[in-house]
Enzyme design. Structure first.
Site, short mmCIF file in Angstrom:
data_model
loop_
_atom_site.label_atom_id
_atom_site.label_comp_id
_atom_site.label_asym_id
_atom_site.label_seq_id
_atom_site.Cartn_x
_atom_site.Cartn_y
_atom_site.Cartn_z
N GLU A 1 0.47 -0.81 0.13
CA GLU A 1 -0.47 0.13 -0.11
C GLU A 1 0.74 1.26 0.09
O GLU A 1 1.82 1.36 0.71
CB GLU A 1 -0.50 0.35 1.05
CG GLU A 1 -2.37 -0.60 1.08
CD GLU A 1 -2.90 1.02 0.23
OE1 GLU A 1 -2.77 1.27 -0.45
OE2 GLU A 1 -4.11 1.16 0.31
N ASP B 1 -3.73 4.62 6.63
CA ASP B 1 -4.11 5.93 7.50
C ASP B 1 -5.12 5.28 8.24
O ASP B 1 -5.11 5.67 9.56
CB ASP B 1 -4.88 6.79 6.32
CG ASP B 1 -5.45 8.70 6.71
OD1 ASP B 1 -4.85 8.96 7.27
OD2 ASP B 1 -6.22 8.99 5.59
N LYS C 1 0.25 6.76 8.79
CA LYS C 1 -0.29 8.01 9.45
C LYS C 1 -0.81 7.87 10.98
O LYS C 1 -2.57 7.22 10.88
CB LYS C 1 -1.23 8.64 8.87
CG LYS C 1 -0.15 9.75 8.01
CD LYS C 1 -1.63 11.27 7.12
CE LYS C 1 -2.93 10.11 6.16
NZ LYS C 1 -2.54 11.82 5.47
N VAL D 1 -0.87 13.45 2.12
CA VAL D 1 0.49 13.79 0.98
C VAL D 1 0.00 13.73 -0.50
O VAL D 1 -1.07 12.57 -0.52
CB VAL D 1 1.28 13.11 1.42
CG1 VAL D 1 2.02 13.87 3.04
CG2 VAL D 1 1.03 11.83 1.92
N ARG E 1 0.06 12.81 -9.30
CA ARG E 1 0.83 11.00 -8.67
C ARG E 1 2.43 10.89 -9.32
O ARG E 1 3.22 10.06 -9.03
CB ARG E 1 0.24 10.03 -9.21
CG ARG E 1 -1.56 9.46 -8.81
CD ARG E 1 -2.44 8.68 -9.25
NE ARG E 1 -2.65 8.23 -9.43
CZ ARG E 1 -3.62 8.10 -8.35
NH1 ARG E 1 -3.04 7.45 -6.66
NH2 ARG E 1 -5.47 8.02 -8.10
P1 IMP Z 1 -7.63 4.41 4.61
O1 IMP Z 1 -8.58 3.37 5.16
O2 IMP Z 1 -8.14 5.46 5.47
O3 IMP Z 1 -6.61 3.29 5.68
O4 IMP Z 1 -7.40 4.81 3.66
C1 IMP Z 1 -6.28 4.69 2.54
C2 IMP Z 1 -6.23 5.08 1.66
O5 IMP Z 1 -6.71 6.62 1.72
C3 IMP Z 1 -4.65 5.04 1.45
O6 IMP Z 1 -4.04 3.49 0.32
C4 IMP Z 1 -4.91 6.52 0.29
O7 IMP Z 1 -5.18 6.25 -1.38
C5 IMP Z 1 -5.80 7.10 0.57
N1 IMP Z 1 -4.91 8.27 1.57
C6 IMP Z 1 -5.40 8.24 2.60
N2 IMP Z 1 -4.21 9.10 3.30
C7 IMP Z 1 -4.03 10.11 2.03
C8 IMP Z 1 -2.88 10.82 1.65
O8 IMP Z 1 -1.86 11.82 2.79
N3 IMP Z 1 -2.94 11.27 0.21
C9 IMP Z 1 -3.67 10.63 -0.44
N4 IMP Z 1 -3.65 9.52 -0.37
C10 IMP Z 1 -4.34 9.40 1.44
MG MG Z 2 -3.90 3.41 -1.86
#
Ligand code: IMP
Ligand code: MG
Length: 180
Positions: A98, A102, A130, A152, A164
């Protein structure tokens, strides 16, 4: 692209290369003699995946999954499945690759999805972590770098499908998403 869209560079190209080398070395040691499948979570992890696999020295194969849980800079908290695996993960050692961990919603969903299909093992490798924004109790087995809770972009990561192609990871200037 307007250079003012980037507040500052968080991880430069040299550091990104070092991260891939370190992770690649560790993964190669841990998976020696196993049936390693690296599964890239599209689209954000493609650049990391491309660099990481070239640092892996044990036998491995690759596959791709596509999901989305983001709408602009806000997580919508629901994982939408867009592309399934080509392989049957049963009996395989799966390493999910990944771009960023986040809230944890995406990876906890994907981990369970693959475990349910009888994979021999399912682990997570994330370039960025994060932890401040975690909503689900999940951690990665391999982490490139822990970062603060900033949005980011670059090195595969996007905002509204843009940025990207930047060769580094940068913090998006708030004016880009404020007022949206
Ligand atoms: P989660 O499900 O919240 O953990 O998010 C995971 C997905 O959200 C990552 O694979 C990213 O594609 C996107 N994402 C989360 N934070 C960021 C960021 O700071 N920048 C860009 N994409 C993010
Ligand atoms: Mg992703």
């Amino acid at each position: 692209m307007d250079p003012n869209d980037i507040a500052y560079v968080l991880v430069d190209e040299k550091k990104l290369k070092e991260i891939c080398q370190e992770l690649g070395k560790k993964i190669s040691e841990d998976y020696k003699g196993k049936k390693l499948y690296l599964v890239s979570v599209l689209k954000g992890s493609i650049v990391f995946m491309a660099d990481l696999i070239r640092e892996i020295t044990c036998d491995c194969q690759i596959d791709f999954l596509a999901v989305s849980s983001y709408d602009g800079a806000r997580s919508i908290g629901v994982v939408k499945f867009k592309k399934d695996l080509d392989i049957d993960p049963a009996g395989c050692d799966i390493l999910l690759v990944e771009d960023i961990l986040d809230s944890g919603v995406t990876l906890s969903y994907l981990k369970k999805f693959i475990e349910d299909r009888k994979a021999a093992s399912v682990r997570i490798c994330t370039l960025l972590d994060k932890p401040e924004n975690r909503k689900i109790d999940i951690s990665a087995d391999y982490v490139g770098m822990v970062i603060p809770d900033e949005f980011v972009i670059g090195y595969g990561l996007d905002y509204d499908e843009k940025y990207r192609n930047l060769p580094y990871v940068g913090v998006l200037a708030p004016h880009v998403y404020q007022g949206k």
